[in-house]
Design a protein around this motif. Structure first.
Motif, PDB file in Angstrom:
ATOM      1  N   VAL A   1       0.739  -1.558   0.199  1.00  0.00           N
ATOM      2  CA  VAL A   1       0.134   0.095  -0.242  1.00  0.00           C
ATOM      3  C   VAL A   1       0.768   0.761   0.279  1.00  0.00           C
ATOM      4  CG1 VAL A   1      -2.373  -0.985   0.833  1.00  0.00           C
ATOM      5  CG2 VAL A   1      -0.351   0.328   2.704  1.00  0.00           C
ATOM      6  N   ALA A   2       2.341   1.084   0.150  1.00  0.00           N
ATOM      7  CA  ALA A   2       3.146   2.839   0.005  1.00  0.00           C
ATOM      8  C   ALA A   2       3.555   2.653  -0.778  1.00  0.00           C
ATOM      9  CB  ALA A   2       4.159   2.121   0.474  1.00  0.00           C
ATOM     10  N   GLY A   3       2.615   1.866  -2.451  1.00  0.00           N
ATOM     11  CA  GLY A   3       2.478   2.653  -3.567  1.00  0.00           C
ATOM     12  C   GLY A   3       1.188   3.925  -3.817  1.00  0.00           C
ATOM     13  N   GLU A   4       0.706   4.286  -2.680  1.00  0.00           N
ATOM     14  CA  GLU A   4      -0.463   5.373  -2.594  1.00  0.00           C
ATOM     15  C   GLU A   4       0.167   6.217  -1.769  1.00  0.00           C
ATOM     16  OE1 GLU A   4      -4.088   3.200  -1.118  1.00  0.00           O
ATOM     17  OE2 GLU A   4      -3.530   1.201  -2.340  1.00  0.00           O
ATOM     18  N   VAL A   5       0.896   6.041  -1.049  1.00  0.00           N
ATOM     19  CA  VAL A   5       1.550   7.299   0.103  1.00  0.00           C
ATOM     20  C   VAL A   5       2.519   7.831  -0.986  1.00  0.00           C
ATOM     21  CG1 VAL A   5       0.194   5.741   0.997  1.00  0.00           C
ATOM     22  CG2 VAL A   5       3.073   6.454   1.365  1.00  0.00           C
ATOM     23  N   ASP A   6       1.811   9.457  -0.325  1.00  0.00           N
ATOM     24  CA  ASP A   6       2.583  10.633  -0.731  1.00  0.00           C
ATOM     25  C   ASP A   6       4.514  10.688   0.273  1.00  0.00           C
ATOM     26  OD1 ASP A   6       1.020  11.208  -2.036  1.00  0.00           O
ATOM     27  OD2 ASP A   6       0.221  12.071  -0.917  1.00  0.00           O
ATOM     28  N   LEU A   7       3.969  10.546   1.347  1.00  0.00           N
ATOM     29  CA  LEU A   7       5.168  10.095   2.866  1.00  0.00           C
ATOM     30  C   LEU A   7       4.587   9.102   3.404  1.00  0.00           C
ATOM     31  CD1 LEU A   7       6.958  11.471   4.539  1.00  0.00           C
ATOM     32  CD2 LEU A   7       5.371  12.577   5.913  1.00  0.00           C
ATOM     33  N   VAL A   8       6.273   8.146   3.502  1.00  0.00           N
ATOM     34  CA  VAL A   8       5.923   7.288   4.873  1.00  0.00           C
ATOM     35  C   VAL A   8       7.024   7.378   5.447  1.00  0.00           C
ATOM     36  CG1 VAL A   8       7.431   5.007   4.921  1.00  0.00           C
ATOM     37  CG2 VAL A   8       6.246   5.211   2.805  1.00  0.00           C
ATOM     38  N   ILE A   9       6.803   7.157   7.207  1.00  0.00           N
ATOM     39  CA  ILE A   9       7.292   7.754   7.686  1.00  0.00           C
ATOM     40  C   ILE A   9       7.673   6.113   9.309  1.00  0.00           C
ATOM     41  CG2 ILE A   9       8.165   9.163  10.129  1.00  0.00           C
ATOM     42  CD1 ILE A   9       5.261  10.525   9.426  1.00  0.00           C
ATOM     43  N   GLU A  10       9.200   6.120   8.646  1.00  0.00           N
ATOM     44  CA  GLU A  10       9.471   4.410   9.041  1.00  0.00           C
ATOM     45  C   GLU A  10       9.827   4.277  10.597  1.00  0.00           C
ATOM     46  OE1 GLU A  10      12.459   3.080  10.930  1.00  0.00           O
ATOM     47  OE2 GLU A  10      13.067   4.363   9.937  1.00  0.00           O
ATOM     48  N   ALA A  11       9.136   4.047  11.552  1.00  0.00           N
ATOM     49  CA  ALA A  11       9.639   4.014  13.106  1.00  0.00           C
ATOM     50  C   ALA A  11       9.775   2.034  13.199  1.00  0.00           C
ATOM     51  CB  ALA A  11       8.271   4.816  13.681  1.00  0.00           C
ATOM     52  N   ILE A  12      10.673   1.436  12.173  1.00  0.00           N
ATOM     53  CA  ILE A  12      10.920   0.180  13.306  1.00  0.00           C
ATOM     54  C   ILE A  12      11.841  -0.199  13.828  1.00  0.00           C
ATOM     55  CG2 ILE A  12       9.518  -1.153  11.228  1.00  0.00           C
ATOM     56  CD1 ILE A  12      12.533  -1.654  10.733  1.00  0.00           C
ATOM     57  N   ILE A  13      12.236  -1.039  13.869  1.00  0.00           N
ATOM     58  CA  ILE A  13      13.637  -1.313  15.560  1.00  0.00           C
ATOM     59  C   ILE A  13      14.649  -0.792  15.048  1.00  0.00           C
ATOM     60  CG2 ILE A  13      12.827  -3.557  17.075  1.00  0.00           C
ATOM     61  CD1 ILE A  13      14.528  -4.911  14.794  1.00  0.00           C
TER      62      ILE A  13
ATOM     63  N   ILE B   1       7.950  10.853  -0.513  1.00  0.00           N
ATOM     64  CA  ILE B   1       9.272  11.376   0.511  1.00  0.00           C
ATOM     65  C   ILE B   1       9.467  10.009   1.390  1.00  0.00           C
ATOM     66  CG2 ILE B   1       9.783  12.514   2.429  1.00  0.00           C
ATOM     67  CD1 ILE B   1       8.381  14.378   1.038  1.00  0.00           C
ATOM     68  N   LEU B   2      10.560   9.682   1.839  1.00  0.00           N
ATOM     69  CA  LEU B   2      10.778   7.869   2.499  1.00  0.00           C
ATOM     70  C   LEU B   2      11.258   8.950   3.813  1.00  0.00           C
ATOM     71  CD1 LEU B   2      12.273   5.161   0.213  1.00  0.00           C
ATOM     72  CD2 LEU B   2       9.992   6.005   1.151  1.00  0.00           C
ATOM     73  N   ALA B   3      10.712   8.885   5.089  1.00  0.00           N
ATOM     74  CA  ALA B   3      11.105   9.588   6.353  1.00  0.00           C
ATOM     75  C   ALA B   3      11.480   8.498   7.728  1.00  0.00           C
ATOM     76  CB  ALA B   3      10.433  10.418   6.593  1.00  0.00           C
ATOM     77  N   SER B   4      12.804   8.753   7.855  1.00  0.00           N
ATOM     78  CA  SER B   4      12.930   7.885   8.919  1.00  0.00           C
ATOM     79  C   SER B   4      12.576   8.856  10.314  1.00  0.00           C
ATOM     80  CB  SER B   4      14.548   7.351   9.146  1.00  0.00           C
ATOM     81  OG  SER B   4      14.998   6.375   9.893  1.00  0.00           O
ATOM     82  N   ASN B   5      12.227   7.791  11.383  1.00  0.00           N
ATOM     83  CA  ASN B   5      12.345   8.006  12.485  1.00  0.00           C
ATOM     84  C   ASN B   5      13.583   7.697  13.837  1.00  0.00           C
ATOM     85  OD1 ASN B   5      10.749   9.477  15.623  1.00  0.00           O
ATOM     86  ND2 ASN B   5      10.541   7.393  15.806  1.00  0.00           N
ATOM     87  N   THR B   6      14.321   7.177  12.888  1.00  0.00           N
ATOM     88  CA  THR B   6      16.124   6.632  13.465  1.00  0.00           C
ATOM     89  C   THR B   6      15.955   7.470  14.835  1.00  0.00           C
ATOM     90  OG1 THR B   6      17.677   6.063  13.883  1.00  0.00           O
ATOM     91  CG2 THR B   6      17.497   7.576  12.060  1.00  0.00           C
ATOM     92  N   SER B   7      16.948   6.905  15.738  1.00  0.00           N
ATOM     93  CA  SER B   7      17.131   8.196  16.572  1.00  0.00           C
ATOM     94  C   SER B   7      18.329   8.673  16.946  1.00  0.00           C
ATOM     95  CB  SER B   7      17.490   7.221  18.650  1.00  0.00           C
ATOM     96  OG  SER B   7      16.169   6.492  18.971  1.00  0.00           O
ATOM     97  N   SER B   8      19.617   7.796  16.249  1.00  0.00           N
ATOM     98  CA  SER B   8      20.807   8.083  15.809  1.00  0.00           C
ATOM     99  C   SER B   8      21.371   7.661  14.554  1.00  0.00           C
ATOM    100  CB  SER B   8      21.317   7.231  17.098  1.00  0.00           C
ATOM    101  OG  SER B   8      21.038   5.621  17.493  1.00  0.00           O
ATOM    102  N   LEU B   9      20.871   6.564  13.639  1.00  0.00           N
ATOM    103  CA  LEU B   9      21.736   6.098  13.038  1.00  0.00           C
ATOM    104  C   LEU B   9      21.654   6.880  11.562  1.00  0.00           C
ATOM    105  CD1 LEU B   9      19.446   2.458  12.853  1.00  0.00           C
ATOM    106  CD2 LEU B   9      22.046   2.895  13.319  1.00  0.00           C
ATOM    107  N   PRO B  10      22.918   7.045  10.728  1.00  0.00           N
ATOM    108  CA  PRO B  10      23.006   8.025   9.577  1.00  0.00           C
ATOM    109  C   PRO B  10      21.901   8.069   8.692  1.00  0.00           C
ATOM    110  CG  PRO B  10      25.094   6.447  10.599  1.00  0.00           C
ATOM    111  CD  PRO B  10      23.142   6.046  11.216  1.00  0.00           C
ATOM    112  N   ILE B  11      21.097   8.821   8.126  1.00  0.00           N
ATOM    113  CA  ILE B  11      20.180   9.131   7.183  1.00  0.00           C
ATOM    114  C   ILE B  11      21.109   8.864   5.939  1.00  0.00           C
ATOM    115  CG2 ILE B  11      18.792  10.406   6.321  1.00  0.00           C
ATOM    116  CD1 ILE B  11      17.846   9.659   8.592  1.00  0.00           C
TER     117      ILE B  11
END
Ligand code: CAA
Ligand code: NAD
Length: 283
Positions: A79-91, A113-123
């Motif tokens: 379903v990611a094919g339908e969206v304008d913004l992905v916010i990743e919040a996995i481990i 747009i592919l966004a990551s909610n990572t706490s520390s990992l290099p974007i």
């Protein structure tokens, strides 16, 4: 491009919070997790939070229903094919995040747009596994998401200005404040916060004081809303350890060495509030 449809990946404490604030702000939201159980837990958490808001008179019943109608939990990734913004919040694990971003690129639209909610990992490193690193960005929410005002926005080396300003716009619509930072381990928030938490763990490890005493010193003496060990349990000790490892690997300095007691707790499965036990026990 106007952002209307959002997908949040990972229905844990952060993903559920992010999905909640997006739905309340009027975005259509897919909330995705790999397993139904986590998805159900995430959805229940959102429902519970919104009900409390209604009880307190902060939200009307119609607003709550409106937000819940905007939210679709799903175990499907396509379903990611339908969206304008992905916010990743996995481990907080670089290998798993890279896998996910590679897979996402196969299904999303060119403008997503592919966004990551990572706490520390290099974007920049996450972005490098994609063919379009200019659309990858860090969107670092704070826990608990519905309460905390800050979103640290992290530019990868290749992140485009257009992507940056769209993410800034979304952050405003969520009622949050965007603060721009560059892509270095731990960004600003966890470069400063996590060594304090790690030091608090060393204080217990070396027998200087009990967890409760350490927390009391920081709460009563420094006016922190939570002591560092309560906060570590709240964040998740696995996440705290991953962040310390990223700081240690990234800067190479001994001052970032994760406390052995933190490692021991994580290897015992004592992950804090989410597993029922960390520095404290939870029912
Ligand atoms: N989810 C949603 N809402 C929550 C919540 C949660 N888990 N916990 C508390 N709240 C809400 C309450 O419902 C209440 O809302 P209202 O104002 O609408 O009534 C409000 O927060 C205040 O809660 P309480 O009165 O129950 O408790 P409190 O005054 O002790 O505040 C707190 C709770 C806001 C969590 C406060 O203890 C605090 O600010 N703690 C520190 C949080 C912090 O430092 N967060 C950053 C962590 S680091 C991070 O996120 C980055 C990373 O990468 C690890
Ligand atoms: P969590 O353990 O509560 O939730 C993680 C969720 O991701 C789980 O439901 C798990 O089933 C799911 N998941 C794992 N692999 C997946 C995959 N490949 N696809 C879909 N779902 C998958 O973790 P959390 O505390 O919500 O942290 C999530 C992210 O947010 C991490 O990167 C963390 O560093 C970051 N973060 C955490 C905090 C915090 O205070 N906990 C604050 C800011 C940012």
């Amino acid at each position: 491009m106007t952002i209307e449809q959002v997908m949040v990946i990972g229905a844990g404490q952060m993903g559920a919070g992010i999905a909640q604030v997006c739905a309340v702000a009027g975005y259509s939201v897919f909330l995705h997790d790999t397993n139904q159980e986590s998805l159900d837990r995430g959805y229940q958490r959102i429902e519970g939070n919104l009900k409390k808001q209604v009880d307190k008179g902060r939200l009307t019943l119609e607003q709550m229903e409106g937000a819940l109608n905007k939210l679709i939990p799903t175990c499907r990734l396509d379903v990611a094919g339908e969206v304008d913004l992905v916010i990743e919040a996995i481990i907080e694990n670089m290998v798993v995040k890279k896998e996910l971003f590679k897979e996402l690129e196969r299904v999303v639209k060119p403008s997503t747009i592919l966004a990551s909610n990572t706490s520390s990992l290099p974007i920049t490193e996450i972005a490098a596994v994609t063919d379009n690193p200019e659309r990858v960005i860090g969107m670092h929410f704070m826990n608990p998401v519905p309460v905390m005002k800050l979103v640290e926005i992290i530019r990868g080396l290749a992140t485009s200005d257009e992507v940056f300003s769209q993410v800034e716009e979304v952050t405003k619509r969520l009622g949050k404040v965007a603060v721009e930072v560059n892509d270095f381990p731990g960004f600003v928030s966890n470069r400063i916060l996590m060594p304090m938490i790690n030091e608090a763990i060393f204080t217990v490890y070396e027998g200087v004081a009990t967890p409760r005493a350490v927390d009391e010193v920081m709460m009563l003496g420094m006016n922190h809303p939570m002591g560092p060990l309560t906060l570590a349990d709240f964040i998740g000790l696995d996440t705290c350890l991953s962040i310390m490892e990223t700081l240690h690997d990234g800067f190479g300095d001994d001052k970032y060495r994760p406390c052995p007691l933190l490692r021991k707790y994580v290897s015992a499965g004592w992950l804090g509030k989410k597993s029922g036990r960390g520095f404290y026990q939870y029912d």
